[in-house]
Design an enzyme around this catalytic site. Structure first.
Site, short mmCIF file in Angstrom:
data_model
loop_
_atom_site.label_atom_id
_atom_site.label_comp_id
_atom_site.label_asym_id
_atom_site.label_seq_id
_atom_site.Cartn_x
_atom_site.Cartn_y
_atom_site.Cartn_z
N LYS A 1 0.81 -1.23 0.00
CA LYS A 1 0.00 0.00 0.00
C LYS A 1 0.84 1.28 0.00
CE LYS A 1 -0.63 0.08 4.97
NZ LYS A 1 -1.34 -0.54 6.09
N ARG B 1 -7.67 0.54 16.87
CA ARG B 1 -8.05 0.70 15.46
C ARG B 1 -9.08 -0.41 15.19
NH1 ARG B 1 -3.99 1.09 10.32
NH2 ARG B 1 -4.58 -1.08 10.09
C1 PLP Z 1 -0.47 -1.37 6.59
C2 PLP Z 1 -0.90 -2.58 7.29
C3 PLP Z 1 0.04 -3.56 7.62
C4 PLP Z 1 1.52 -3.41 7.32
O1 PLP Z 1 2.10 -2.57 8.26
P1 PLP Z 1 3.67 -2.19 8.18
O2 PLP Z 1 3.90 -1.40 9.40
O3 PLP Z 1 3.84 -1.41 6.92
O4 PLP Z 1 4.43 -3.46 8.16
C5 PLP Z 1 -0.41 -4.70 8.26
N1 PLP Z 1 -1.72 -4.87 8.55
C6 PLP Z 1 -2.65 -3.96 8.25
C7 PLP Z 1 -4.06 -4.22 8.61
C8 PLP Z 1 -2.28 -2.79 7.61
O5 PLP Z 1 -3.21 -1.88 7.32
#
Ligand code: PLP
Length: 358
Positions: A36, A131
């Site tokens: 992302k 969250r």
């Molecule tokens: C963005 C995201 C991740 C990845 O997190 P990083 O800190 O980039 O490794 C994992 N799980 C969810 C639900 C996310 O939104």
């Protein structure tokens, strides 16, 4: 019109992914590589696949569409709990969806039945970060009920997210909550649920030998793409940070007071600016701004530079302490924080250049 420019070092990204695959596979942990930050950039996604990653994780369906249209093979995991209005696309385009709402599980089940599509669900549990996820105290009972009602869609795991909203750090204790819920559900449902328990910040638990052994899926973006851990506030020592580098051009070099002259209101972003009086200073203006980066996340290669501030299109840097002389037309290089990199990828004004073999 070459600058600002983002250099994306595919070799270093590939090596980071390989390193994490090796570390995680030894512990029988599945790596979901998260794209992302790059908006589902197909070139980067293909690099991750070349490294041996099986599953790609994305928060936005548009990015998943972009990857599919550019022949990036799945399977895809949808990371952001889906909007009800996008559920049909979510079922058709992805293979695994993170959910947190009972209703959404049933809606997905109906769509899966309609299209005869297998779809796997990971039920998110909130262990304190506030969250997404069902609050942990009512998770076991609710997930048991939902799992029994689904016909086509299937709950294959439970998961959690920490370090994002509340900045809560992962610990043996909060991850063991998931293990307890898994054990309860496996007993009731005769399953062997996955536990999607980690992201970049959770890597430190592996390093300290504190990860509960039943955690068997990590969703990792930042660690692979930047080699950093924003929540843990560190560079990850066995990963490269030279993956993504920003270069921007100097458009003014001047000598001005460090405190503004005149009555001070708010800045262009509505913030109240603060100034320390250091006398007159040597300054650079870069042609990049808040529209393209988060200026607080710029880490200059020249460590003597101090990034002061940015408005939408200009970034001001104090170079008084540097040994170098700067002129207009020079370019400066920076490592980026997660937030700054996110904006740079999102800005149409930042050119992306891929480095393959260096
Ligand atoms: C963005 C995201 C991740 C990845 O997190 P990083 O800190 O980039 O490794 C994992 N799980 C969810 C639900 C996310 O939104």
């Amino acid at each position: 019109m070459d600058f600002p420019k983002l250099f994306v070092n595919l070799k270093k990204i590939r090596e980071n992914a390989e390193k994490l695959l090796e570390t995680l596979s030894k512990l029988n942990i599945e790596l979901v590589a998260v794209t992302k930050l790059t908006l589902g950039d197909p070139i980067i996604a293909k690099t991750l696949k070349d490294a041996g990653v099986i599953k790609l994780g994305e928060s936005r369906l548009k990015n998943i569409k972009r990857m599919i249209e550019n022949n990036v093979p799945g399977p895809f995991q949808l990371l952001r709990i889906p909007m009800p209005s996008e559920l049909e696309d979510a079922v058709l385009l992805t293979d695994e969806i993170l959910i947190s709402e009972e209703k959404v599980a049933y809606m997905i089940d109906e769509i899966a039945k309609k299209y005869d599509k297998n779809i796997e669900l990971i039920y998110m549990i909130d262990v304190g970060d506030l969250r997404e996820g069902i609050w942990y105290e009512k998770a076991a009972y609710t997930i048991e009920k939902v799992a029994k009602k689904l016909k086509m869609a299937k709950i294959v795991g439970i998961g959690t997210n920490v370090g994002c909203f509340g900045g809560v750090l992962p610990t043996k204790e909060n991850l063991n909550i998931l293990v307890e819920i898994k054990d309860y559900l496996d007993g009731k449902l005769n399953t062997n649920l996955k536990i999607s328990g980690g992201s970049t910040v959770t890597l430190s638990l592996i390093e300290n030998n504190e990860l509960p052994s039943k955690i068997n899926q990590f969703r990792i973006g930042e660690g692979i793409l930047l080699g950093t851990d924003a929540t843990g506030n560190r560079d990850i020592p066995y990963l490269s940070q030279d993956t993504i580098i920003l270069e921007a051009e100097v458009v003014e070099v001047d000598y001005k007071p460090s405190v503004p002259v005149g009555e001070v209101g708010r800045d262009s972003m509505g913030r109240i600016p603060h100034f320390e009086d250091l006398g007159w200073r040597n300054r650079i203006i870069l042609a990049i701004g808040e529209q393209d980066i988060d200026s607080s996340g710029l880490k200059p290669f020249d460590e003597k530079l101090k990034v002061l501030h940015a408005s939408s299109d200009h970034t001001i840097i104090d170079y008084t302490d540097s040994n170098k002389k700067y002129s207009i037309g020079d370019t400066l290089k920076f490592h980026l924080s997660y937030g700054a990199a996110l904006r740079a990828f999102t800005s149409p004004f930042v050119k992306k250049e891929y480095i393959k073999n260096a």
